[in-house]
Design a protein around this motif. Structure first.
Motif, PDB file in Angstrom:
ATOM      1  N   SER A  95       0.845  -1.210   0.000  1.00 48.99           N
ATOM      2  CA  SER A  95       0.000   0.000   0.000  1.00 48.99           C
ATOM      3  C   SER A  95       0.876   1.253   0.000  1.00 48.99           C
ATOM      4  CB  SER A  95      -0.896   0.012   1.257  1.00 48.99           C
ATOM      5  OG  SER A  95      -0.102   0.103   2.425  1.00 48.99           O
ATOM      6  N   ARG A 137       2.111  -7.740   6.242  1.00 51.61           N
ATOM      7  CA  ARG A 137       1.428  -8.760   7.038  1.00 51.61           C
ATOM      8  C   ARG A 137       0.184  -9.313   6.361  1.00 51.61           C
ATOM      9  NH1 ARG A 137       0.556  -4.952  12.003  1.00 51.61           N
ATOM     10  NH2 ARG A 137       0.058  -3.728  10.150  1.00 51.61           N
ATOM     11  N   ARG A 144      -4.022  -7.986   1.055  1.00 52.32           N
ATOM     12  CA  ARG A 144      -3.552  -6.684   0.569  1.00 52.32           C
ATOM     13  C   ARG A 144      -2.396  -6.876  -0.420  1.00 52.32           C
ATOM     14  NH1 ARG A 144      -1.871  -2.181   4.938  1.00 52.32           N
ATOM     15  NH2 ARG A 144      -3.664  -0.997   4.251  1.00 52.32           N
ATOM     16  N   TRP A 190       9.528  13.000   8.714  1.00 50.63           N
ATOM     17  CA  TRP A 190       9.785  14.408   9.060  1.00 50.63           C
ATOM     18  C   TRP A 190       9.694  14.624  10.570  1.00 50.63           C
ATOM     19  CZ3 TRP A 190       6.272  17.611  11.575  1.00 50.63           C
ATOM     20  CH2 TRP A 190       4.974  17.116  11.734  1.00 50.63           C
ATOM     21  N   PRO A 215      10.047  11.551   4.698  1.00 52.27           N
ATOM     22  CA  PRO A 215       8.892  12.159   4.019  1.00 52.27           C
ATOM     23  C   PRO A 215       8.148  13.118   4.941  1.00 52.27           C
ATOM     24  CG  PRO A 215       8.832   9.734   3.880  1.00 52.27           C
ATOM     25  CD  PRO A 215       9.844  10.099   4.920  1.00 52.27           C
ATOM     26  N   HIS A 256       4.143  15.138   4.918  1.00 54.92           N
ATOM     27  CA  HIS A 256       2.775  14.589   4.918  1.00 54.92           C
ATOM     28  C   HIS A 256       2.477  13.983   3.548  1.00 54.92           C
ATOM     29  CE1 HIS A 256       2.194  16.757   8.615  1.00 54.92           C
ATOM     30  NE2 HIS A 256       2.283  17.939   8.050  1.00 54.92           N
ATOM     31  N   MET A 294      -1.982   6.046   6.239  1.00 56.75           N
ATOM     32  CA  MET A 294      -1.397   6.490   7.503  1.00 56.75           C
ATOM     33  C   MET A 294      -1.757   7.944   7.802  1.00 56.75           C
ATOM     34  SD  MET A 294       2.490   6.241   8.922  1.00 56.75           S
ATOM     35  CE  MET A 294       2.475   4.473   9.037  1.00 56.75           C
TER      36      MET A 294
HETATM   37  N1  LIG Z   1       2.117   9.009   5.057  1.00 50.28           N
HETATM   38  C1  LIG Z   1       2.893   9.868   5.661  1.00 50.28           C
HETATM   39  O1  LIG Z   1       2.519  11.049   5.835  1.00 50.28           O
HETATM   40  C2  LIG Z   1       4.269   9.431   6.122  1.00 50.28           C
HETATM   41  C3  LIG Z   1       5.169  10.435   6.537  1.00 50.28           C
HETATM   42  C4  LIG Z   1       6.445  10.073   6.954  1.00 50.28           C
HETATM   43  C5  LIG Z   1       6.811   8.727   6.957  1.00 50.28           C
HETATM   44  N2  LIG Z   1       5.916   7.781   6.554  1.00 50.28           N
HETATM   45  C6  LIG Z   1       6.366   6.383   6.593  1.00 50.28           C
HETATM   46  O2  LIG Z   1       6.144   5.783   5.343  1.00 50.28           O
HETATM   47  C7  LIG Z   1       6.049   4.368   5.507  1.00 50.28           C
HETATM   48  C8  LIG Z   1       4.917   3.846   4.641  1.00 50.28           C
HETATM   49  O3  LIG Z   1       3.690   4.343   5.160  1.00 50.28           O
HETATM   50  P1  LIG Z   1       2.487   4.858   4.224  1.00 50.28           P
HETATM   51  O4  LIG Z   1       2.334   6.295   4.494  1.00 50.28           O
HETATM   52  O5  LIG Z   1       2.685   4.375   2.845  1.00 50.28           O
HETATM   53  O6  LIG Z   1       1.229   4.172   4.939  1.00 50.28           O
HETATM   54  P2  LIG Z   1       0.554   2.747   4.744  1.00 50.28           P
HETATM   55  O7  LIG Z   1      -0.164   2.686   3.448  1.00 50.28           O
HETATM   56  O8  LIG Z   1      -0.214   2.517   5.994  1.00 50.28           O
HETATM   57  O9  LIG Z   1       1.793   1.743   4.651  1.00 50.28           O
HETATM   58  C9  LIG Z   1       2.362   1.073   5.746  1.00 50.28           C
HETATM   59  C10 LIG Z   1       2.697  -0.329   5.269  1.00 50.28           C
HETATM   60  O10 LIG Z   1       3.472  -0.980   6.270  1.00 50.28           O
HETATM   61  C11 LIG Z   1       2.995  -2.322   6.377  1.00 50.28           C
HETATM   62  N3  LIG Z   1       3.270  -2.815   7.725  1.00 50.28           N
HETATM   63  C12 LIG Z   1       2.836  -2.305   8.898  1.00 50.28           C
HETATM   64  N4  LIG Z   1       3.276  -3.049   9.909  1.00 50.28           N
HETATM   65  C13 LIG Z   1       4.005  -4.072   9.364  1.00 50.28           C
HETATM   66  C14 LIG Z   1       4.705  -5.177   9.888  1.00 50.28           C
HETATM   67  N5  LIG Z   1       4.779  -5.401  11.215  1.00 50.28           N
HETATM   68  N6  LIG Z   1       5.323  -6.022   9.030  1.00 50.28           N
HETATM   69  C15 LIG Z   1       5.263  -5.810   7.694  1.00 50.28           C
HETATM   70  N7  LIG Z   1       4.614  -4.775   7.135  1.00 50.28           N
HETATM   71  C16 LIG Z   1       3.991  -3.912   7.965  1.00 50.28           C
HETATM   72  C17 LIG Z   1       1.500  -2.229   6.081  1.00 50.28           C
HETATM   73  O11 LIG Z   1       0.994  -3.461   5.565  1.00 50.28           O
HETATM   74  P3  LIG Z   1       0.270  -4.565   6.506  1.00 50.28           P
HETATM   75  O12 LIG Z   1      -0.683  -3.805   7.386  1.00 50.28           O
HETATM   76  O13 LIG Z   1      -0.395  -5.481   5.524  1.00 50.28           O
HETATM   77  O14 LIG Z   1       1.355  -5.226   7.263  1.00 50.28           O
HETATM   78  C18 LIG Z   1       1.458  -1.163   5.002  1.00 50.28           C
HETATM   79  O15 LIG Z   1       1.534  -1.724   3.708  1.00 50.28           O
HETATM   80  C19 LIG Z   1       5.898   4.125   7.002  1.00 50.28           C
HETATM   81  O16 LIG Z   1       7.114   3.656   7.550  1.00 50.28           O
HETATM   82  C20 LIG Z   1       5.575   5.509   7.552  1.00 50.28           C
HETATM   83  O17 LIG Z   1       5.983   5.662   8.884  1.00 50.28           O
HETATM   84  C21 LIG Z   1       4.661   8.106   6.131  1.00 50.28           C
END
Ligand SMILES: NC(=O)c1ccc[n+]([C@@H]2O[C@H](COP(=O)([O-])OP(=O)(O)OC[C@H]3O[C@@H](n4cnc5c(N)ncnc54)[C@H](OP(=O)(O)O)[C@@H]3O)[C@@H](O)[C@H]2O)c1
Length: 256
Positions: free
Chosen positions: A16, A38, A42, A140, A182, A184, A189
Motif C-alpha cells: 500500500s 502482514r 492486501r 519528518w 517524508p 505529509h 497512515m
Molecule cells: N504518510 C505519511 O505522511 C508518512 C510520513 C512520513 C513517513 N511515513 C512512513 O512511510 C512508511 C509507509 O507508510 P504509508 O504512508 O505508505 O502508509 P501505509 O499505506 O499505511 O503503509 C504502511 C505499510 O506498512 C505495512 N506494515 C505495517 N506493519 C508491518 C509489519 N509489522 N510487518 C510488515 N509490514 C507492515 C502495512 O501493511 P500490513 O498492514 O499489511 O502489514 C502497510 O503496507 C511508514 O514507515 C511511515 O511511517 C509516512
C-alpha cells in the motif's frame, strides 16, 4: 529509470501507500520486486494491480518477527537469487499522549519501525550484491516535536541513525545506505493521523511551503533515485522529501 532495469528490490510494507507506489515505478523501470507485508489479501491485491507477472513476488511477512524475516529471505533467495536494493518502508503510526502509551503500544511501534528496519537490513545483507543500495523510511517527525507522536517519532529517529551506521558497516562491499524523511503524504497512515478531520488536514497542509500534501509517487521518485546508480556517491545521508515542511515557513498570505 533505465539504471534499474533487471534489478531485484525488496520493499517491506509494499502492499500500500508509498511502498506500492515505489513498486509500481520499479516495475515500470524493468526491476523485479519482492513485496512484504502482514496482510496477504492486501499483497495479493497489490500484485494484481501491478499486473507484472513474475516481476513481482509477494511474501506475507511481519517485519517485527525474526522468523518471518528468515522465511522472506529464503523465498527471495529461491526466486531472485540476490538483491540489488532494499526499501525498508514498513511502518505503523501511533497518535497518543506519552502519558497513555502502554507497553503493548511500545512493542508494536518500536517492534515494527525500529526492530523491523534493523533486522530487515541485517537479514537481507547477505543477499545484497556488492554495490547494492538500501533505503530506510524515516519521517519528518524526527525534526520537530509533534505532540501525540513521541513514540512514533523516536522510533523513526532510530531508523534515521541506522542509515548512518549501516552506511559505515556496509561500505566495504560498496553498499550504500540512506534514509528518506517524508513529510505529509496522502496514504492510509495520513488519514489515520488526521482522524478524517478536515480541520486537522488543513492545519497540516498550511505548514507545507509548497502548499500541498505529497503523493506516494513524490516519495517513490526519491527512493528510485537513491536506489539507482545516479546516487552512487551518496551514502549515510538523509533525503528530506517534504515540500519544505521542516526547514521553511510559508509566506504570510498577503505577501505570497
Ligand atoms: N504518510 C505519511 O505522511 C508518512 C510520513 C512520513 C513517513 N511515513 C512512513 O512511510 C512508511 C509507509 O507508510 P504509508 O504512508 O505508505 O502508509 P501505509 O499505506 O499505511 O503503509 C504502511 C505499510 O506498512 C505495512 N506494515 C505495517 N506493519 C508491518 C509489519 N509489522 N510487518 C510488515 N509490514 C507492515 C502495512 O501493511 P500490513 O498492514 O499489511 O502489514 C502497510 O503496507 C511508514 O514507515 C511511515 O511511517 C509516512
Amino acid at each position: 529509470m533505465a539504471e534499474l532495469d533487471g534489478k531485484n528490490v525488496l520493499i517491506t510494507g509494499g502492499g500500500s501507500g508509498i511502498g506500492l507506489a515505489t513498486a509500481r515505478q520499479l516495475v515500470r523501470s524493468g526491476a523485479r520486486v519482492a513485496l512484504a507485508g502482514r496482510d496477504g489479501d492486501r499483497l495479493a491485491a497489490a500484485e494484481k494491480s501491478l499486473d507484472a507477472g513474475d516481476q513481482v513476488l509477494t511474501v506475507p511477512t511481519d517485519v517485527s518477527s525474526g522468523a518471518d524475516l528468515d522465511r522472506l529471505v529464503s523465498r527471495i533467495r529461491e526466486q531472485f537469487g540476490q538483491l540489488d536494493g532494499v526499501f525498508a518502508n514498513a511502518g505503523v503510526g501511533l497518535v497518543a499522549p506519552g502519558a497513555v502509551v502502554g507497553e503493548a503500544d511500545f512493542e508494536r511501534v518500536v517492534g515494527t519501525n525500529f526492530k523491523g528496519a534493523f533486522f530487515t537490513v541485517q537479514k537481507t545483507a547477505p543477499l545484497l550484491r556488492d554495490g547494492a543500495s538500501v533505503v530506510l523510511n524515516s519521517s519528518w517527525t524526527v525534526h520537530r516535536g509533534l505532540g501525540l507522536g513521541s513514540l512514533y517519532s523516536a522510533s523513526k529517529a532510530a531508523v534515521l541513525n541506522l542509515a548512518r551506521t549501516f552506511a559505515s558497516e556496509l561500505a566495504g562491499r560498496g553498499i550504500r545506505v540512506n534514509a528518506i524523511t517524508p513529510g505529509h503524504v496522502t496514504t492510509d497512515m495520513l488519514d489515520a493521523v488526521t482522524g478524517g478531520s478536515e480541520q486537522v488536514r488543513e492545519m497540516f497542509r498550511s505548514e507545507v511551503v509548497l502548499g500541498r500534501f505529497g503523493s506516494p509517487d513524490d516519495i517513490a521518485d526519491a527512493v528510485l533515485f537513491l536506489l539507482s546508480s545516479r546516487a552512487s556517491y551518496i551514502t549515510g545521508q538523509e533525503l528530506v522529501v517534504d515540500g519544505g515542511l521542516v526547514h521553511s515557513v510559508p509566506m504570510p498570505p498577503q505577501a505570497a
